[in-house]
Design a protein around this motif. Structure first.
Motif, PDB file in Angstrom:
ATOM      1  N   LEU A 134       0.875  -1.184   0.000  1.00  0.00           N
ATOM      2  CA  LEU A 134       0.000   0.000   0.000  1.00  0.00           C
ATOM      3  C   LEU A 134       0.908   1.229   0.000  1.00  0.00           C
ATOM      4  O   LEU A 134       1.810   1.327   0.838  1.00  0.00           O
ATOM      5  CB  LEU A 134      -0.867  -0.023   1.262  1.00  0.00           C
ATOM      6  CG  LEU A 134      -1.678   1.220   1.587  1.00  0.00           C
ATOM      7  CD1 LEU A 134      -2.739   1.474   0.520  1.00  0.00           C
ATOM      8  CD2 LEU A 134      -2.326   1.095   2.961  1.00  0.00           C
ATOM      9  N   VAL A 135       0.711   2.131  -0.955  1.00  0.00           N
ATOM     10  CA  VAL A 135       1.603   3.295  -1.052  1.00  0.00           C
ATOM     11  C   VAL A 135       0.803   4.599  -1.042  1.00  0.00           C
ATOM     12  O   VAL A 135      -0.375   4.629  -1.396  1.00  0.00           O
ATOM     13  CB  VAL A 135       2.473   3.231  -2.341  1.00  0.00           C
ATOM     14  CG1 VAL A 135       3.511   2.133  -2.242  1.00  0.00           C
ATOM     15  CG2 VAL A 135       1.620   3.033  -3.584  1.00  0.00           C
ATOM     16  N   ASP A 136       1.489   5.666  -0.632  1.00  0.00           N
ATOM     17  CA  ASP A 136       0.889   7.004  -0.681  1.00  0.00           C
ATOM     18  C   ASP A 136       1.572   7.760  -1.808  1.00  0.00           C
ATOM     19  O   ASP A 136       2.484   8.542  -1.570  1.00  0.00           O
ATOM     20  CB  ASP A 136       1.110   7.740   0.641  1.00  0.00           C
ATOM     21  CG  ASP A 136       0.381   7.076   1.790  1.00  0.00           C
ATOM     22  OD1 ASP A 136      -0.770   6.662   1.592  1.00  0.00           O
ATOM     23  OD2 ASP A 136       0.982   6.962   2.864  1.00  0.00           O
ATOM     24  N   LEU A 137       1.162   7.509  -3.008  1.00  0.00           N
ATOM     25  CA  LEU A 137       1.802   8.165  -4.142  1.00  0.00           C
ATOM     26  C   LEU A 137       0.756   8.874  -4.974  1.00  0.00           C
ATOM     27  O   LEU A 137      -0.350   8.371  -5.160  1.00  0.00           O
ATOM     28  CB  LEU A 137       2.528   7.135  -5.021  1.00  0.00           C
ATOM     29  CG  LEU A 137       3.690   6.373  -4.377  1.00  0.00           C
ATOM     30  CD1 LEU A 137       4.164   5.254  -5.301  1.00  0.00           C
ATOM     31  CD2 LEU A 137       4.845   7.310  -4.085  1.00  0.00           C
ATOM     32  N   ASP A 138       1.118  10.031  -5.466  1.00  0.00           N
ATOM     33  CA  ASP A 138       0.224  10.789  -6.332  1.00  0.00           C
ATOM     34  C   ASP A 138       0.522  10.436  -7.776  1.00  0.00           C
ATOM     35  O   ASP A 138       1.624  10.628  -8.247  1.00  0.00           O
ATOM     36  CB  ASP A 138       0.481  12.283  -6.122  1.00  0.00           C
ATOM     37  CG  ASP A 138      -0.754  12.951  -5.616  1.00  0.00           C
ATOM     38  OD1 ASP A 138      -1.799  12.291  -5.592  1.00  0.00           O
ATOM     39  OD2 ASP A 138      -0.672  14.152  -5.252  1.00  0.00           O
ATOM     40  N   PHE A 139      -0.460   9.930  -8.462  1.00  0.00           N
ATOM     41  CA  PHE A 139      -0.233   9.463  -9.822  1.00  0.00           C
ATOM     42  C   PHE A 139      -1.299   9.983 -10.760  1.00  0.00           C
ATOM     43  O   PHE A 139      -2.453  10.128 -10.381  1.00  0.00           O
ATOM     44  CB  PHE A 139      -0.363   7.928  -9.855  1.00  0.00           C
ATOM     45  CG  PHE A 139       0.941   7.214  -9.854  1.00  0.00           C
ATOM     46  CD1 PHE A 139       1.618   7.002 -11.035  1.00  0.00           C
ATOM     47  CD2 PHE A 139       1.487   6.750  -8.673  1.00  0.00           C
ATOM     48  CE1 PHE A 139       2.821   6.333 -11.050  1.00  0.00           C
ATOM     49  CE2 PHE A 139       2.683   6.076  -8.681  1.00  0.00           C
ATOM     50  CZ  PHE A 139       3.348   5.864  -9.862  1.00  0.00           C
ATOM     51  N   GLU A 140      -0.903  10.212 -11.993  1.00  0.00           N
ATOM     52  CA  GLU A 140      -1.889  10.447 -13.034  1.00  0.00           C
ATOM     53  C   GLU A 140      -2.261   9.078 -13.594  1.00  0.00           C
ATOM     54  O   GLU A 140      -1.384   8.239 -13.816  1.00  0.00           O
ATOM     55  CB  GLU A 140      -1.280  11.295 -14.158  1.00  0.00           C
ATOM     56  CG  GLU A 140      -1.046  12.743 -13.771  1.00  0.00           C
ATOM     57  CD  GLU A 140      -2.330  13.455 -13.378  1.00  0.00           C
ATOM     58  OE1 GLU A 140      -3.342  13.250 -14.063  1.00  0.00           O
ATOM     59  OE2 GLU A 140      -2.316  14.178 -12.371  1.00  0.00           O
ATOM     60  N   ILE A 141      -3.546   8.831 -13.839  1.00  0.00           N
ATOM     61  CA  ILE A 141      -3.930   7.544 -14.405  1.00  0.00           C
ATOM     62  C   ILE A 141      -3.355   7.403 -15.809  1.00  0.00           C
ATOM     63  O   ILE A 141      -3.481   8.294 -16.640  1.00  0.00           O
ATOM     64  CB  ILE A 141      -5.462   7.396 -14.428  1.00  0.00           C
ATOM     65  CG1 ILE A 141      -5.958   7.266 -12.979  1.00  0.00           C
ATOM     66  CG2 ILE A 141      -5.891   6.190 -15.252  1.00  0.00           C
ATOM     67  CD1 ILE A 141      -7.438   7.178 -12.854  1.00  0.00           C
ATOM     68  N   ASN A 142      -2.667   6.285 -16.026  1.00  0.00           N
ATOM     69  CA  ASN A 142      -2.008   6.063 -17.309  1.00  0.00           C
ATOM     70  C   ASN A 142      -2.958   5.497 -18.360  1.00  0.00           C
ATOM     71  O   ASN A 142      -3.082   6.018 -19.453  1.00  0.00           O
ATOM     72  CB  ASN A 142      -0.827   5.109 -17.093  1.00  0.00           C
ATOM     73  CG  ASN A 142      -0.149   4.776 -18.403  1.00  0.00           C
ATOM     74  OD1 ASN A 142       0.177   5.668 -19.170  1.00  0.00           O
ATOM     75  ND2 ASN A 142       0.037   3.511 -18.665  1.00  0.00           N
ATOM     76  N   SER A 143      -3.656   4.433 -17.997  1.00  0.00           N
ATOM     77  CA  SER A 143      -4.426   3.706 -19.006  1.00  0.00           C
ATOM     78  C   SER A 143      -5.846   4.246 -19.185  1.00  0.00           C
ATOM     79  O   SER A 143      -6.400   4.133 -20.238  1.00  0.00           O
ATOM     80  CB  SER A 143      -4.506   2.229 -18.637  1.00  0.00           C
ATOM     81  OG  SER A 143      -5.356   2.068 -17.538  1.00  0.00           O
TER      82      SER A 143
END
Ligand SMILES: [Zn+2]
Length: 253
Positions: A34-43
């Motif tokens: 489980l991570v606390d990362l800010d990501f833009e959705i890729n797919s």
């Protein structure tokens, strides 16, 4: 160094250890964090989950990819793992990482364990599954397919076992991998233990990070190895006495 790089570095280190120990033949073994990362959705694509995991809504995980070798994960975590985010209902996920890798086939078990952890609000964030040869060997011996007997043997083999794993190991009788039955039985075992032993298959551990998951497994693998080494030369080990184990339980560390 970005947060993702830090996680990838730990994945690389621990995947390499699992491979070098011979605990990850072919594409065996898997883990999730489980991570606390800010990501833009890729797919932008949404993939259904086999059941809703409402406790995991909007959470982001990194998991090993389906069919990926542990030695390849060690060499290149980004290409052999997948980062995904669960939607607000907990019934779908979207892949966030660049490489379009399918999550491990043991995903239902991993998510069921993370759901249980979320409900008790502990600091455990990592779940690891490995094929530890020594542990599997012992579950082929009928008398050790008994949780109390197995734990007593482990504690007797080495002082640190009872110090670091005082609640012992939960025993899970054989079920098919990837099935809902094994997920349910594993969650039940991990409610009370940090390690669940799968009969004739392997082991699961839960901890705050991957290295700690590895350490838990390493401790019981060592205890089991001591037992098997004595048995291999024709003598069952004497083991630590009840009095010695009682004293070890009281040590502050
Ligand atoms: Zn397995």
């Amino acid at each position: 160094m970005s947060s993702l790089t830090v996680v990838y570095n730990e994945i690389s280190e621990v995947a390499g250890l699992l491979h070098k120990n011979g605990w990850a033949e072919k594409n065996a073994g898997n883990f999730s964090i489980l991570v606390d990362l800010d990501f833009e959705i890729n797919s932008g694509k949404h993939y259904p989950l086999p059941k809703p995991y409402t406790e995991l809504a909007n959470k982001v995980f990194i998991v090993t990819g389906k069919g990926k070798r542990m030695r390849d994960i060690a060499r290149s975590p980004a290409e052999n793992t997948v980062v995904f985010k669960i939607n607000s209902k907990g019934d779908m996920y979207s892949i966030l990482s660049v490489a379009l890798v399918t999550p491990t086939s043991e995903l239902p078990t991993h998510l069921a364990i993370h759901s249980m952890i979320a409900q008790r609000s502990s600091n455990e964030r990592a779940v690891m599954h490995s094929h530890v040869t020594e542990l599997i060997a012992l579950t082929h011996i009928e008398k050790y397919c008994d949780q109390d007997r197995f734990n007593n043997m482990l504690w007797q083999m080495h002082p640190e076992t009872i110090m670091f794993i005082p609640t012992g190991v939960g025993f899970v009788p054989f079920e098919l991998p990837g099935s809902s039955e094994i997920a349910t039985a594993t969650v039940e075992a991990l409610k009370y233990h940090s390690i669940a032993l799968w009969e004739k298959h392997g082991v699961f551990s839960i901890a705050s990070n991957l290295n700690d998951c590895y350490d838990l497994i390493d401790i019981i693998a060592k205890a089991t190895k001591i037992y098997l080494m004595c048995a291999a030369v024709g003598t069952l080990p004497q083991g630590l006495s009840t009095n010695q184990l009682d004293q070890l339980k009281d040590i502050e560390f």
